[in-house]
Structures are given as structure tokens and as C-alpha cells.
Design a protein around this motif. Structure first.
Motif, PDB file in Angstrom:
ATOM      1  N   ARG A  76       8.736  -2.814  10.568  1.00 31.59           N
ATOM      2  CA  ARG A  76       8.351  -1.850   9.534  1.00 31.59           C
ATOM      3  C   ARG A  76       7.029  -2.269   8.876  1.00 31.59           C
ATOM      4  N   ALA A  77       6.901  -3.555   8.571  1.00 36.72           N
ATOM      5  CA  ALA A  77       5.672  -4.031   7.933  1.00 36.72           C
ATOM      6  C   ALA A  77       4.470  -3.862   8.854  1.00 36.72           C
ATOM      7  N   TYR A  78       4.652  -4.140  10.144  1.00 35.93           N
ATOM      8  CA  TYR A  78       3.548  -3.993  11.097  1.00 35.93           C
ATOM      9  C   TYR A  78       3.103  -2.538  11.167  1.00 35.93           C
ATOM     10  N   LEU A  79       4.059  -1.621  11.240  1.00 38.30           N
ATOM     11  CA  LEU A  79       3.711  -0.199  11.317  1.00 38.30           C
ATOM     12  C   LEU A  79       3.005   0.250  10.038  1.00 38.30           C
ATOM     13  N   ARG A  80       3.526  -0.156   8.891  1.00 35.99           N
ATOM     14  CA  ARG A  80       2.922   0.242   7.615  1.00 35.99           C
ATOM     15  C   ARG A  80       1.517  -0.333   7.485  1.00 35.99           C
ATOM     16  N   ASP A  81       1.342  -1.599   7.834  1.00 33.44           N
ATOM     17  CA  ASP A  81       0.033  -2.238   7.679  1.00 33.44           C
ATOM     18  C   ASP A  81      -1.006  -1.673   8.640  1.00 33.44           C
ATOM     19  N   SER A  82      -0.540  -1.095   9.753  1.00 30.75           N
ATOM     20  CA  SER A  82      -1.483  -0.502  10.700  1.00 30.75           C
ATOM     21  C   SER A  82      -1.651   0.997  10.480  1.00 30.75           C
ATOM     22  N   GLY A  83      -1.147   1.489   9.335  1.00 32.50           N
ATOM     23  CA  GLY A  83      -1.343   2.878   8.966  1.00 32.50           C
ATOM     24  C   GLY A  83      -0.461   3.863   9.703  1.00 32.50           C
ATOM     25  N   ARG A  84       0.672   3.382  10.228  1.00 28.32           N
ATOM     26  CA  ARG A  84       1.568   4.254  10.996  1.00 28.32           C
ATOM     27  C   ARG A  84       2.855   4.514  10.227  1.00 28.32           C
ATOM     28  N   ASP A  85       3.638   5.438  10.710  1.00 30.06           N
ATOM     29  CA  ASP A  85       4.854   5.873  10.023  1.00 30.06           C
ATOM     30  C   ASP A  85       5.924   4.783  10.115  1.00 30.06           C
ATOM     31  N   PRO A  86       6.270   4.122   9.012  1.00 30.41           N
ATOM     32  CA  PRO A  86       7.271   3.054   9.074  1.00 30.41           C
ATOM     33  C   PRO A  86       8.692   3.564   9.297  1.00 30.41           C
TER      34      PRO A  86
END
Length: 350
Positions: free
Chosen positions: A96-106
Motif C-alpha cells: 500500500r505504501a509503495y503504491l501511494r508513494d508512487s502516485g497510484r491507487d492504494p
């Protein structure tokens, strides 16, 4: 991507004699079941199906769950080994953190976490686990005796659903565009599909040697941990921006053809939105009585309507028809031929 037509592959046998199991002619398998909280009501049905119908000796059944019960769950085989999902190489929080930090839908974190848990299944198994692991989604049940590794040690992999859904035919084509194909090609240098079937059918037989080589190639190509490379190369705007089953089946077929065989598994699935109402797994199993089906599934999806709208393998016309009435759907595979219809009570799978 080159567009070509493939005829119907010749089905391989999906079963072996019970004598083969009793005599030890078939290699053992470990079994891993991924079970989210929504899957718990049907977990015992899934595990019973594996233990009753797997012709390979089952060395162990490990359930990866969000919450490990303090005592054995009623109805679930007491020999099941429970594994807290936090023991996986990467947890859902990291995804979840990786997706959020890369601007994607967590909100897609759970979808990608369960794929990564399967692809890194050997990391959470004991060192003496068998060389082959059968991974089964918790909402999928085997109804007939089935071998998963043959006497020569070859994994028996499902052709699964066509990469492009064209109901009523066995003459399938590679689609001009497919997120999972493109993601796999970005992840592993030299990866290409071998035919027009996805390998997606809610189970897969992983070979330690094959899976280890896949992970090594991806890690070396991207200079980062495998899980980060997998997420980085997934389509950032699709709910189904990558597929572990597509990735593995075509990799094994292209780079390790001597270690695998492919076969059709006649099965039916009900797909529906997560939430109250709809169908339960035991209902789908009951509806399969008296049919020739080898397996059935009953699946609940987060963001169901959105996912239908973004599925690359559903052609535009069929997608519009499904989106107009996004209720439960009944899917059936017979020797590679797909049929699609509304799932309404009383449920029939014929």
C-alpha cells in the motif's frame, strides 16, 4: 504485439489413477491457500476438496491468512498449518505504501499483495517443502480426482481463461493489447506469450526451480527486490495491471518447456461484487452436482463494476453488455470454450 490465431490446444489428461497415488508413483506437493477474511466461510470446502481429490501426496496444507485463529476453526482440517500474512516477504502495508508513494491507487494493495504472496510462496514454506507447490485461491474447489505433477515431475498447468474473451469458440487470438502481457514483458527480459490462453484459473503449480529463475531474472533486470520490480512494471491505471498466473505460466512454457505440461480444466465460476447477497461457495458446489465439472469457484471482488470496465480481456461489446447489468456472472470453461451468462437463483451450471 504480433497478432496471430491459435487453434484449440490438444487437451492433456487432468487425472491419474488412484493407484498412482497409493503406490507413490506421483511426486508429492505442498499446498498453499491464500485466504482473506471474506474467504473464511468457504475455506473448509476448499481444503476438503484439495485433500479429497489431489492425486499427488499432499505433504502439507498451509493457509496464509490476515488473522491466524487462536484455535482450529470449526470445519477446517485440523492438520492445516496457519501462516500469518505478515510473515510473507512483503506485507500489504508495504504494498500500500509503495503504491501511494508512487502516485497510484492504494486500494489495489490487496490485489497485488496476494499475487506477490503466491510468487514468493517458497519463502514462507519450510526448507524441506516439496519441489512443487500447488497454490489455490480459497474460493475455488476441486470436485474430481486430479493430478498436479506427473510421474516425470512435470507440473500440470491450466490453460485457464482465454486472454481475450470470445464466448462460444475454441479458436482464440492474442489480443492487440493486454495489461498483464505488457507488464510481464516489462518485468522479465525475453518474456513473451506462447499461446492465447492466460493460465488464470484460480490455481497454479509452482516449480521451485522455475519460479526461482523467474524471480532472479526480474531482480537482476531491475536492480531491486522482486516485489518492487513487480509493482513498478504493473500497469499503473488498471485494477488488473498485472497477473501472477499469466506471468508464470508463459514464463515456464517458454523457458522450461521440459518441466511443464498444459491442460484444460473444465470448471465454472461465479463472480460478483463484495458485500451482502449473491451466492456462497457451497451453493456453487451444490449446483455442480451431476455435471462433468472438475472444479468450481465463487468469487467476490472489490470495486466490481470498475474492474469489469477495465478488464482488457473483455472485448468492448461484451464489456458494455456486462456493465449495463453488473450483477453476478456465471462463467464456464469446457475444453477452452468460454460461456458467459447472468447468475440468477436457482443457480444452474449446465
Amino acid at each position: 504485439m504480433q497478432r496471430h490465431r491459435t487453434g484449440p490446444p490438444r487437451p492433456a489428461s487432468v487425472s491419474a489413477s488412484a493407484d498412482g497415488r497409493r503406490s507413490g508413483a506421483l511426486p508429492p506437493v505442498g499446498v498453499v491457500v491464500l485466504a482473506a477474511e471474506k474467504d473464511m466461510p468457504g475455506l473448509d470446502v476448499c481444503v476438503r476438496g484439495i485433500r479429497a481429490h489431489c492425486l499427488n501426496p499432499v505433504a502439507m496444507v498451509q493457509v496464509i491468512a490476515q488473522r491466524v485463529p487462536a484455535r482450529p476453526r470449526d470445519g477446517v482440517d485440523p492438520h492445516v498449518v496457519w501462516c500469518d500474512e505478515r510473515r510473507c516477504t512483503v506485507g500489504i502495508r508495504e504494498v500500500r505504501a509503495y503504491l501511494r508513494d508512487s502516485g497510484r491507487d492504494p486500494s489495489t494493495a490487496s490485489w497485488y499483495f496476494q499475487q506477490l504472496a503466491k510468487l514468493e510462496c517458497f519463502d514462507v514454506l519450510p526448507a524441506d517443502a516439496p519441489e512443487h507447490v500447488l497454490v489455490v485461491d480459497a474460493d475455488f474447489v476441486f470436485l474430481r480426482d486430479t493430478a498436479f505433477v506427473d510421474a516425470r515431475g512435470r507440473s500440470l498447468l491450466p490453460y485457464g481463461y482465454p486472454l481475450s474473451w470470445h464466448p462460444g469458440t475454441r479458436a482464440h487470438r492474442l489480443p492487440a493489447r493486454h495489461s498483464a502481457l505488457e507488464a510481464a514483458g516489462r518485468l522479465v527480459p525475453g518474456w513473451l506469450p506462447v499461446d492465447a490462453y492466460s493460465g488464470m484459473q484460480h490455481h497454479m503449480v509452482f516449480d521451485r526451480t522455475v519460479l526461482g529463475d523467474l524471480v532472479r531474472r526480474a531482480r537482476n533486470a531491475h536492480g531491486m527486490p522482486f516485489w518492487q520490480a513487480f509493482l513498478r512494471t504493473a500497469d499503473p491505471v488498471k485494477w488488473t495491471g498485472a497477473s501472477e498466473y499469466v506471468l508464470y505460466r508463459h514464463f515456464a512454457a517458454r523457458f522450461f518447456p521440459e518441466r511443464v505440461r498444459h491442460r484444460h480444466v473444465d470448471a465454472a465460476d461465479v463472480i460478483q461484487a463484495e458485500g451482502p447477497g449473491g451466492f456462497a461457495l457451497p451453493e456453487v458446489v451444490a449446483a455442480a452436482r451431476g455435471t462433468s465439472l472438475r472444479a468450481v469457484g465463487c468469487h467476490r471482488f472489490l470495486n466490481y463494476t470498475e474492474r469489469l470496465a477495465t478488464m482488457d480481456y473483455v472485448p468492448p461489446g461484451l464489456r458494455r453488455a456486462l456493465g449495463a447489468a453488473p450483477g453476478p456472472l456465471r462463467l464456464r470453461l469446457d475444453g477452452g470454450m468460454l460461456t458467459v451468462g447472468q447468475a440468477v437463483p436457482p443457480l444452474t451450471l449446465t
